[in-house]
Design an enzyme around this catalytic site. Structure first.
Site, PDB file in Angstrom:
ATOM      1  CG  HIS A  65     -44.635   7.412 -49.372  1.00  0.00           C
ATOM      2  ND1 HIS A  65     -43.662   7.501 -48.398  1.00  0.00           N
ATOM      3  CD2 HIS A  65     -43.943   7.261 -50.548  1.00  0.00           C
ATOM      4  CE1 HIS A  65     -42.467   7.429 -48.929  1.00  0.00           C
ATOM      5  NE2 HIS A  65     -42.608   7.266 -50.243  1.00  0.00           N
ATOM      6  CG  ASP A  87     -39.234   5.863 -43.797  1.00  0.00           C
ATOM      7  OD1 ASP A  87     -38.922   4.654 -43.793  1.00  0.00           O
ATOM      8  OD2 ASP A  87     -39.049   6.610 -42.814  1.00  0.00           O
TER       9      ASP A  87
END
Length: 493
Positions: A463, A467
């Protein structure tokens, strides 16, 4: 006593000390019925006595070379000795296998660089051997001379089917031991041969072609795999019935031994690599994304192609399609085929799609990878997977097979289960876990119920640089290729 006294005095007179237990050059020592005689020359020492008869055969003592474990690379400093192929007193020749060792990355076979006799093994099975430390002692013929210290202690690591790296004029040359032996027998320098194999690997044909150019001989061309056209539908091999009996897991029958004592053993081999990798993975903020894929059309396509692949000697599973579809998706979303540096300041986009496949073996979890998937056909991927699976089952995967991965798929469905939470393998940034294929009821566009071949997929991504929207778009593209496998033809290179 008189004989011994005479012998000692004669040795002092000659300025030499002769030890009966270790005579370097002596053809015989004889005692005959006559008076005391002592004769010295280059090849014989004769001594006579009235009553005794004693003879020793010639002994040639060579030079003992400590054969040290060379640097295997990848920062490996220690390995576990898994199997000895020789024992003390055995004769070995160049390129003969000495032992198999296992690091936390791969299993490799150490081979001899010398002709000689094994005098000492420095390690027992399952003991830890260290790079730069003696592995075995080899007695070599002193008359042939000894190579430089670097040659004496450095032995190139090799696996059974693994290609060895030989430093020649500043670059690495890939060649198997058999090819190196062929080149040595014909006095050919590998640096002068152009390799035509994978990664410029030098093949046997390259050596023979080089010889042909030097001698003017004409060699027949190397046979190429014959491409067999698909059979008419009326002649196709009948597929196995789809309705198979449900497999019931059978517990492995092992004798239960209750010792009443706790057991402690060191973490070695691939388990040690898993500890390092998973500890590093804890630093990555994971996020997950799951979906289901309708593989009904792909199941039908594979059934049609399986007989053709079998004729060409390759077992065709679903995984080559999954891998190729992932590669096509990575071309559109290259951030998933990247790596992040330790300082989290730079992202490196990988040019090659080296897609790893997690395998469960007796040695533990291993993740070999298929190199350069972006330029491979589905059949080539299947052939490479067959090779990796065979070597993985035998515990013979090399370092080159287990390193350099850029993206990973884990087919947990071969064991069971639908969803999973896969853990990213640093320095990669994404991984997918594939569940088992199930026949489930689904609705078509008309609202009618039909049988569908459903597989669940679970993605994990880093992350910090990926995304959720990017992961979802990639998954949707991958899904579309598998649900409509004919659409892959539009994007295949």
């Amino acid at each position: 006593m008189a004989a011994v006294t005479a012998l000692r005095s004669s040795c002092r007179a000659a300025g030499r000390l002769v030890c009966i237990h270790r005579v370097r050059s002596c053809s015989s020592i004889r005692f005959i019925k006559s008076k005391y005689v002592c004769v010295f020359d280059k090849s014989a020492l004769k001594f006579s006595h009235q009553q005794r008869l004693f003879r020793t055969s010639a002994v040639s003592c060579g030079q003992i070379v400590q054969f040290k474990l060379s640097d295997i690379g990848e920062g490996i400093t220690e390995v576990t000795v898994k199997e000895w192929y020789i024992k003390e007193g055995d004769s070995v020749s160049q390129f003969d296998s000495i032992c198999e060792v296992q690091s936390d990355k791969a299993s490799v076979t150490i081979t001899s660089r010398y002709d000689g006799i094994i005098r000492k093994l420095h390690y027992n099975l399952d003991e830890i051997a260290y790079v730069g430390k003696p592995l075995v002692d080899i007695e070599i013929d002193a008359s042939k001379g000894v190579a430089s210290e670097e040659d004496v202690v450095e032995t190139p690591p090799m696996s059974h089917e693994e290609h060895t790296h030989q430093e020649i004029k500043g670059h690495k040359t890939l060649a198997t031991p058999a090819v190196r032996r062929l080149a040595m027998e014909n006095n050919i320098k590998l640096s002068e041969v152009v390799g035509t194999g994978k990664d410029n690997r030098i093949l046997k044909e390259d050596i023979l072609n080089y010889l042909a150019k030097q001698t003017g001989a004409i060699l027949p061309p190397s046979p190429k795999p014959e491409i067999i056209p698909p059979l008419p539908k009326s002649e196709t091999v009948p597929a196995a019935p789809k309705d198979k009996a449900r497999k019931v897991p059978v517990p492995v029958s092992r004798p239960i031994v209750f010792s009443g004592k706790d057991k402690t053993e060191p973490i070695t081999g691939f388990h040690k690599a898993m500890v390092k990798t998973m500890s590093a993975a804890l630093k990555i903020p994971h996020f997950g994304y799951c979906d289901e894929i309708d593989l009904t059309q792909l199941v039908q396509l594979r059934e049609e192609l399986k007989p053709l692949a079998q004729i060409r000697g390759v077992k065709l599973s679903f995984m080559p399609f999954f891998i190729k579809a992932a590669s096509l998706g990575l071309l559109q979303y290259p951030i998933l085929n990247a790596s992040l540096d330790e300082s989290c300041q730079n992202v490196t986009y990988k040019a090659s799609h080296n897609i790893g496949v997690a395998m469960d073996t007796e040695q533990g979890l291993i993740v070999p990878n298929v190199k350069n998937v972006q330029v491979c056909s589905v059949f080539e991927i299947a052939s490479e997977l067959n090779r990796l699976q065979s070597l993985g089952s035998a515990g013979q995967l090399g370092t080159n097979d287990l390193t350099g991965g850029t993206f990973t798929l884990s087919n947990i469905g071969t064991i069971g289960g639908t969803y999973a939470k896969p853990v990213i393998l640093p320095p990669e940034v994404a991984i997918g876990a594939l569940g088992k294929i199930q026949v489930l009821p689904r609705f078509n566009g008309k609202g009618e119920v039909f049988k569908a071949q459903i597989m669940n997929v679970s993605w994990s991504a880093d992350h910090r640089i990926i995304d959720g929207a990017t992961m979802a778009r990639f998954s949707n593209l991958w899904k579309s290729y598998l649900e409509n496998p004919a659409s892959m033809l539009l994007d295949l290179k």
